[in-house]
Write a protein that holds these residues in place. Structure first.
Motif, short mmCIF file in Angstrom:
data_model
loop_
_atom_site.label_atom_id
_atom_site.label_comp_id
_atom_site.label_asym_id
_atom_site.label_seq_id
_atom_site.Cartn_x
_atom_site.Cartn_y
_atom_site.Cartn_z
N LEU A 115 -19.92 -5.34 8.59
CA LEU A 115 -18.56 -5.64 7.81
C LEU A 115 -18.87 -6.01 6.28
CD1 LEU A 115 -16.55 -7.72 10.35
CD2 LEU A 115 -15.75 -5.52 9.31
N ALA A 116 -19.86 -6.76 5.99
CA ALA A 116 -20.35 -6.84 4.73
C ALA A 116 -20.64 -5.68 3.88
CB ALA A 116 -21.44 -7.84 4.38
N ALA A 117 -21.13 -4.67 4.58
CA ALA A 117 -21.51 -3.34 3.89
C ALA A 117 -20.29 -2.37 3.96
CB ALA A 117 -22.60 -2.84 4.57
N SER A 118 -19.18 -2.75 4.49
CA SER A 118 -18.06 -1.78 4.43
C SER A 118 -17.15 -2.05 3.51
CB SER A 118 -17.02 -2.28 5.75
OG SER A 118 -16.68 -3.43 5.57
N ARG A 119 -15.92 -1.28 3.40
CA ARG A 119 -15.07 -1.53 2.23
C ARG A 119 -14.23 -2.49 2.30
NH1 ARG A 119 -11.35 1.97 0.70
NH2 ARG A 119 -9.75 0.46 0.69
N ALA A 120 -14.20 -3.61 3.40
CA ALA A 120 -13.45 -4.64 3.55
C ALA A 120 -14.21 -6.00 3.40
CB ALA A 120 -12.83 -4.63 4.98
N GLN A 121 -13.50 -7.06 2.91
CA GLN A 121 -13.78 -8.22 2.76
C GLN A 121 -13.28 -8.94 4.12
OE1 GLN A 121 -12.15 -9.13 -1.03
NE2 GLN A 121 -14.23 -9.99 -1.53
N VAL A 122 -14.00 -10.15 4.61
CA VAL A 122 -13.70 -10.65 5.64
C VAL A 122 -13.41 -12.15 5.56
CG1 VAL A 122 -14.74 -11.08 8.20
CG2 VAL A 122 -15.43 -9.12 6.86
N VAL A 123 -12.53 -12.81 6.27
CA VAL A 123 -12.31 -13.96 6.57
C VAL A 123 -12.14 -14.54 7.98
CG1 VAL A 123 -10.71 -15.97 6.13
CG2 VAL A 123 -11.10 -14.36 4.16
N LEU A 124 -13.13 -15.33 8.41
CA LEU A 124 -13.03 -15.66 9.85
C LEU A 124 -12.96 -17.22 9.92
CD1 LEU A 124 -15.91 -16.42 11.19
CD2 LEU A 124 -16.40 -14.04 10.74
N THR A 125 -12.61 -17.74 11.05
CA THR A 125 -12.31 -19.01 11.21
C THR A 125 -12.94 -19.42 12.83
OG1 THR A 125 -10.23 -18.82 12.25
CG2 THR A 125 -10.26 -19.60 10.05
N SER A 126 -13.30 -20.66 12.85
CA SER A 126 -13.73 -20.97 14.29
C SER A 126 -12.53 -21.34 15.19
CB SER A 126 -14.75 -22.23 14.09
OG SER A 126 -13.83 -23.22 13.37
N GLY A 127 -12.57 -20.98 16.37
CA GLY A 127 -11.67 -21.43 17.43
C GLY A 127 -12.27 -22.45 18.39
N ASN A 128 -11.46 -22.69 19.51
CA ASN A 128 -12.08 -23.87 20.26
C ASN A 128 -12.98 -23.56 21.17
OD1 ASN A 128 -9.84 -22.07 21.67
ND2 ASN A 128 -10.31 -23.37 23.52
N HIS A 129 -13.48 -22.44 21.56
CA HIS A 129 -14.65 -22.05 22.06
C HIS A 129 -15.84 -22.08 21.08
CE1 HIS A 129 -13.55 -20.25 25.92
NE2 HIS A 129 -12.44 -20.60 25.55
N ASP A 130 -15.76 -21.92 19.70
CA ASP A 130 -16.93 -22.03 18.97
C ASP A 130 -17.45 -23.41 18.54
OD1 ASP A 130 -16.83 -19.04 18.54
OD2 ASP A 130 -14.84 -19.47 17.24
N SER A 131 -18.54 -23.54 18.01
CA SER A 131 -19.16 -24.72 17.46
C SER A 131 -18.87 -24.69 16.24
CB SER A 131 -20.76 -24.84 17.59
OG SER A 131 -21.03 -25.77 16.83
N ALA A 132 -18.17 -25.23 15.37
CA ALA A 132 -17.58 -25.22 14.08
C ALA A 132 -18.98 -25.27 13.11
CB ALA A 132 -16.63 -26.14 13.64
N GLN A 133 -19.82 -26.09 13.57
CA GLN A 133 -21.23 -26.46 12.77
C GLN A 133 -21.92 -25.19 12.61
OE1 GLN A 133 -19.91 -28.56 15.03
NE2 GLN A 133 -18.90 -30.14 13.34
N ARG A 134 -22.18 -24.71 13.95
CA ARG A 134 -23.12 -23.47 14.15
C ARG A 134 -22.42 -22.20 13.57
NH1 ARG A 134 -23.94 -25.90 19.36
NH2 ARG A 134 -26.07 -26.84 19.30
N LEU A 135 -21.22 -22.17 13.77
CA LEU A 135 -20.81 -20.89 13.13
C LEU A 135 -20.60 -20.79 11.72
CD1 LEU A 135 -19.37 -18.25 13.79
CD2 LEU A 135 -17.05 -19.48 13.79
#
Length: 394
Positions: A70-90
């Motif tokens: 995605l970083a190499a594509s034409r788009a920029q990316v915004v992503l957030t953590s969900g309840n399944h994710d570890s906020a610290q690790r992600l």
């Protein structure tokens, strides 16, 4: 600005013990193709990148490859953590990753600080709100109640305060949030995020925002023109068999949201929920189209068929779940207390007859006899202990 809204990838998840990583990688290929074909400027991922807080190595490898592509594509990316994710690790190294055009927002302290992007019509403020556990933000934010509504309400006040401080000029805005918003129906594969029974968030929480990209529920939903769930890109329970999977392609014009179109994701293996007697399921020509599907079968035979799974898999090789609901609706109650004067073998035979609706065969009865005898105490040991007394044991 053309925005692709996706969520709930759950990388590393299995489906009734069937691995899904290959199917998830195929979705990533689809995602990158859509970015190029539809000339997407921004991809937003509204939480649950992983299926667990400590993801397996292969899932981390796929996430790393996905973000690099995605970083190499034409788009920029915004992503957030969900309840399944570890906020610290992600969120690890997110400040460094920002430089690549991939903005990972997992820290509640940064809520209200947008990622500022632009197009020919001016600035777009993208606010990533990670999953907010009401217990973790109640004290630092001074929440009036222990609920998701209170937590997200406080987060949106920060967002609106930042929007109001834009020097008098109107900035178009996008919010990512991971929550259960009123008006949408959950499926069986989502983890319960209720706190004291309070999990619902009203749609009005997100009023005044040009587009709200929601995550958490696995089915797509349009709550208002500007508030939508994309749902998960793959089905993660048989309750999602009839859901259309994909992502929202939305367009922000000069005055806000101007268009929204649902882009279907590929279906690597369909789901089928079948119901009928075993003979009907094996013979009915209407079911031929389900041969390559993952199958959940509910058998309605009056007597539970022998080797039902093996028989079903001769026609439906990917049968994963079998239920039994006899036409008469007989309920099978298991006795809570041992009946007096009946052997373990007798009770096991009764259980088989009650569960199946027919007595055990002679071979089954013999097998149960051997099993119960193997589980019982050796009577010769009891005799020796009785005769020797406790002194003879030491």
């Amino acid at each position: 600005m053309r925005i692709l809204h996706t969520s709930d990838w759950h990388l590393g998840r299995s489906f009734h013990r069937e691995g899904m990583l290959t199917h998830q990688a195929a979705y990533v290929d689809h995602l990158l193709a859509v970015v190029e074909q539809e000339r997407v400027d921004l991809v937003v991922v509204a939480g649950d990148i992983y299926d667990r807080a400590l993801p397996q190595v292969d899932a981390v490898r796929l996430a790393d490859e996905t973000l690099a592509r995605l970083a190499a594509s034409r788009a920029q990316v915004v992503l957030t953590s969900g309840n399944h994710d570890s906020a610290q690790r992600l969120g690890f190294s997110s400040r460094l990753i920002d430089a690549a055009g991939v903005f990972i927002r997992t820290d509640a302290a940064t809520v209200g600080t947008p990622v500022l992007l632009g197009d020919e019509h001016g600035e777009v403020a993208v606010y990533g709100i990670p999953y907010l556990d009401p217990d973790s933000v109640r004290e630092p934010w001074g929440l009036p109640a222990r609920s998701h509504e209170a937590a997200l309400g406080a987060a949106m006040r920060r967002v609106r305060a930042d929007l109001a401080g834009g020097g008098g000029r109107r900035r178009r805005s996008v919010v990512l949030a991971h929550a259960f918003v009123a008006g949408a129906e959950p499926s069986e594969s989502e983890r319960d995020i209720s706190v004291g029974g309070v999990s619902l968030v009203p749609t009005s929480t997100f009023s005044g925002v040009d587009y709200t990209a929601l995550g958490h529920l696995h089915g797509r939903h349009t709550l208002t023109h500007a508030v939508r769930y994309s749902g998960s890109p793959l089905a993660y329970s048989f309750s999602e068999a009839d859901q259309l999977k994909g992502s929202w392609l939305v367009e922000l014009g000069a005055d806000g949201l101007s268009a929204a179109e649902f882009v279907e994701a590929p279906v690597p293996r369909p789901l089928a929920r079948l119901r009928g007697t075993l003979a009907e399921l094996l013979a009915d020509p209407r079911h031929a189209r389900h041969r390559d599907a993952w199958v959940q079968a509910t058998l309605t035979d009056d007597v539970r068929p022998l080797q039902a799974m093996e028989q079903l898999r001769t026609r439906f090789p990917h049968t994963l779940v079998i239920g039994f609901e006899p036409t008469g609706g007989t309920s099978h109650a298991v006795p809570l207390a041992r009946p007096q004067g009946r052997s373990d073998h007798d009770i096991a035979l009764d259980f088989v007859a009650e569960l199946r609706g027919a007595p055990a065969t002679a071979d089954e009865a013999a097998l149960l006899q051997a099993a119960t005898e193997a589980c019982c105490e050796d009577p010769e040991v009891d005799v020796l202990v009785s005769a020797a007394g406790t002194e003879g044991l030491w």
